[in-house]
Design an enzyme around this catalytic site. Structure first.
Site, PDB file in Angstrom:
ATOM      1  N   LYS A   1       0.836  -1.204   0.000  1.00 15.84           N
ATOM      2  CA  LYS A   1       0.000   0.000   0.000  1.00 15.84           C
ATOM      3  C   LYS A   1       0.868   1.250   0.000  1.00 15.84           C
ATOM      4  O   LYS A   1       1.958   1.280   0.588  1.00 15.84           O
ATOM      5  CB  LYS A   1      -0.903  -0.046   1.230  1.00 15.84           C
ATOM      6  CG  LYS A   1      -1.969   1.037   1.325  1.00 15.84           C
ATOM      7  CD  LYS A   1      -2.837   0.754   2.544  1.00 15.84           C
ATOM      8  CE  LYS A   1      -3.916   1.810   2.761  1.00 15.84           C
ATOM      9  NZ  LYS A   1      -4.756   1.492   3.948  1.00 15.84           N
TER      10      LYS A   1
ATOM     11  N   SER B   1      -9.429   1.510   3.230  1.00 16.90           N
ATOM     12  CA  SER B   1      -8.604   2.361   2.389  1.00 16.90           C
ATOM     13  C   SER B   1      -7.563   1.610   1.572  1.00 16.90           C
ATOM     14  O   SER B   1      -6.914   2.184   0.706  1.00 16.90           O
ATOM     15  CB  SER B   1      -7.896   3.411   3.259  1.00 16.90           C
ATOM     16  OG  SER B   1      -7.022   2.783   4.187  1.00 16.90           O
TER      17      SER B   1
ATOM     18  N   THR C   1      -6.958   0.824  10.239  1.00 19.74           N
ATOM     19  CA  THR C   1      -7.268   1.515  11.476  1.00 19.74           C
ATOM     20  C   THR C   1      -8.645   1.073  11.961  1.00 19.74           C
ATOM     21  O   THR C   1      -8.838   0.759  13.122  1.00 19.74           O
ATOM     22  CB  THR C   1      -7.232   3.041  11.271  1.00 19.74           C
ATOM     23  OG1 THR C   1      -5.964   3.404  10.708  1.00 19.74           O
ATOM     24  CG2 THR C   1      -7.438   3.779  12.581  1.00 19.74           C
ATOM     25  N   SER C   2      -9.590   1.024  11.030  1.00 23.03           N
ATOM     26  CA  SER C   2     -10.912   0.465  11.293  1.00 23.03           C
ATOM     27  C   SER C   2     -11.537   0.063   9.967  1.00 23.03           C
ATOM     28  O   SER C   2     -12.193   0.879   9.317  1.00 23.03           O
ATOM     29  CB  SER C   2     -11.805   1.470  12.030  1.00 23.03           C
ATOM     30  OG  SER C   2     -13.062   0.905  12.315  1.00 23.03           O
ATOM     31  N   GLY C   3     -11.277  -1.152   9.532  1.00 23.35           N
ATOM     32  CA  GLY C   3     -11.915  -1.695   8.334  1.00 23.35           C
ATOM     33  C   GLY C   3     -11.108  -1.664   7.064  1.00 23.35           C
ATOM     34  O   GLY C   3     -11.555  -2.192   6.042  1.00 23.35           O
ATOM     35  N   SER C   4      -9.926  -1.079   7.075  1.00 19.86           N
ATOM     36  CA  SER C   4      -9.231  -0.806   5.811  1.00 19.86           C
ATOM     37  C   SER C   4      -8.503  -1.990   5.202  1.00 19.86           C
ATOM     38  O   SER C   4      -8.005  -1.896   4.078  1.00 19.86           O
ATOM     39  CB  SER C   4      -8.255   0.356   5.993  1.00 19.86           C
ATOM     40  OG  SER C   4      -8.960   1.568   6.134  1.00 19.86           O
TER      41      SER C   4
END
Length: 555
Positions: A117, A198, A219-222
């Site tokens: 990434k 993301s 971080t939350s869901g990425s």
């Protein structure tokens, strides 16, 4: 969306599918035969198959890099997946081929191309931009911790993938997979499909075989969410199992780096390579074992036998278009039970936790205050070269609002505005109070309380509903393909009306959620489920590059 526009989208899907996926009347995902030798398809190939081919001399790492670069070039103008190809990838591959020829093999990833990434730092000729021109041309003092471990394991870092800019931490009105530097990434299961974020490019690139696998950050869901909609396995590790050093941060309490792959075992191989302590990330000092668990060995067909799996029903809520997901989840429960697990259904997090989770503001305060501190403290202050002189969030916001290609104000800076308006950072007592609410919400009164109080081995949720609570306490989750939206699904667009959020053939997943550092157990459950369902192969992307190893070997 009008009926006529839906019809146009369907025609475009069919046309592009014909252009990209059909070769001489056959789909390019089929195994290629050359001189009587079968070459594995790069959209399906596994770590072990590539390692076997390299060891037998059927092909080289240079062949692999050549094929993957060609595949990237075939589709990148359409999907905007890869922002930079490593200009040294071929020479690195040649060096690794020479090592193998001399009898040195660093491990199972030796010579295998991996994408990472665009917020994961590297000290090479590639940029680490997080999708922003503010960081273009900046240089780091060394590789990030995870990039260094990848190189040590013999992997070829093939390139950087596009992402939701700043890991989806800039705008309230942008889109998943858009960055100023990389443009708009699209997923490959429907025309103009939302890639989620993301880790958007990492998801799309892995799904259509632009590399063996990829690294994402969460971080939350990425990791979980783009893995889900791109028909992948994604492992969101415990915060601290993998180093975040020189990865562009959001929150030290929630950020983690993990693998995105087409199979559970491939993801386990990648996790094995990147996990471990790093003196540059003090969170890794909490790893409770000196020798890492055998994540690959955890891939056990009987992994669910005798396990207790819980379902926190009150965090699952009906959303528009979610009917097929919830129906598939009920079918998945039966698969898990038939695999030998006891499923404890209808569990609920406490009313306090539920209210905080859906209505509270503590989680936002933690992210805002951490970002104000961590962006300069963990990244900007460490740059060796900082050509745009961005030293803190105020500088980054000012650059973004005045640099045309950053698309401001059409894409706002509302997230940063809120972070700066908070008026304090993560050293303030008010931050600590908010963080304690997070720990209670997902801990004793949330998912960790359910696991402890009911003697559970793990929880399961549709991946749509899985990321938020583990994020608050930094605990792991693994998503596995569970199904696809039916071919007659009504299209639902995103908030800007430019991406298909729900539509025909778009994948969705199931997540296994556990306690800190329980990755080996979660991998065993995910593998047992995967091997009984093999959902991934039921639907092919509508865009698949044509280049295969058979096209480059011996050129």
């Amino acid at each position: 969306m009008s009926t006529s526009l839906k019809s146009v989208l369907s025609l475009i899907v069919l046309a592009l599918a014909t252009i990209f996926t059909v070769v001489n009347g056959q789909y390019s995902c089929q195994t290629q035969i050359v001189n009587g030798k079968p070459f594995p398809s790069l959209i399906e190939v596994t770590t072990e198959e590539l390692a076997t081919g390299l060891e037998s001399g059927q092909f080289t790492s240079v062949d692999l890099v050549t094929a993957y670069i060609a595949r990237i070039n075939e589709v990148n103008a359409t999907l905007n997946v890869v922002t930079e190809i490593n200009p040294d990838a071929l020479s690195i591959a040649a060096e690794l081929d020479a090592e193998r020829a001399n009898g040195t093999v660093r491990g199972p990833l030796h010579g295998l191309p991996i994408l990472i990434k665009g917020n994961i730092g590297t000290l090479d000729k590639m940029n680490t931009t997080a999708g922003s021109f503010a960081l273009l041309g900046a240089t780091l003092p060394r590789d990030s911790g995870v990039a260094a471990k990848l190189r040590a394991a013999g992997a070829v870092i093939l390139g950087k993938t596009n992402l939701s800019q700043w890991a989806n931490f800039r705008s309230d009105n942008s889109t998943n997979g858009w960055s100023a530097y990389g443009g708009q990434t699209y997923a490959a299961y429907y025309y103009h499909q939302d890639p989620s974020g993301s880790s958007s490019g990492s998801g799309v690139g892995t799904s259509i075989g632009l590399a063996l696998a990829a690294l994402g950050t969460e971080t939350s869901g990425s990791i979980l969410s783009p893995s889900e909609v791109n028909n992948l396995v994604g492992i969101k590790p415990t915060v601290g199992l993998t180093s975040r050093a020189l990865v562009v941060p959001i929150s030290q309490r929630q950020d983690t780096v993990g693998p995105m792959a087409r199979t559970v075992k491939d993801a386990a191989y990648l996790l094995q390579a990147i996990a471990g302590k790093d003196p540059n990330d003090n969170y890794t000092s909490a790893i409770p074992f000196e020798t890492l668990p055998d994540y690959v060995g955890a891939c056990n067909f009987s992994g669910l036998m005798g396990k207790r799996i819980g379902i926190p029903r009150n965090v699952i809520y009906q959303e528009k278009g979610d009917g097929p997901v919830l129906a598939a989840f009920e079918a998945a429960i039966t698969v898990i039970q038939k695999a030998g697990a006891t499923v404890i259904d209808n569990l609920n997090i406490t009313a306090y936790a539920l209210d905080q989770y859906f209505n509270g503001n503590a989680s936002g305060i933690v992210l805002d205050a951490d970002f104000v501190s961590d962006l300069p403290g963990e990244f900007l202050s460490k740059l060796v070269k900082n050509p745009n002189n961005v030293h803190n969030l105020e500088d980054v916001r000012n650059f973004t609002q005045h640099f045309k290609q950053e698309d401001y104000p059409d894409r706002d800076t509302a997230v940063w505005d809120q972070s700066l308006a908070l008026g304090f950072n993560n050293t303030d007592p008010r931050f600590w109070a908010a963080y304690q609410i997070n720990l209670q919400t997902a801990g004793p009164q949330g998912i960790l309380g359910l696991i402890a109080n009911h003697s559970l081995d793990a929880l399961i949720l549709p991946t749509d509903f899985a990321p938020g609570l583990p994020a608050l306490v930094g605990t792991p989750a693994v998503t596995v393909p569970m199904g696809f939206y039916p071919s007659n699904t009504t299209i639902i667009m995103n908030q800007r009306g430019d991406l298909v959020e729900t539509g025909p053939n778009i994948p969705f997943g199931i997540s296994f959620i556990g306690t800190a550092f329980s990755e080996a157990s979660l991998i065993s459950y995910a593998y047992a489920f995967e091997q009984r369902t093999m959902v991934r192969n039921q639907v092919q992307p509508f865009i698949v590059p044509n280049t295969e190893l058979s096209n480059v070997v011996g050129m």
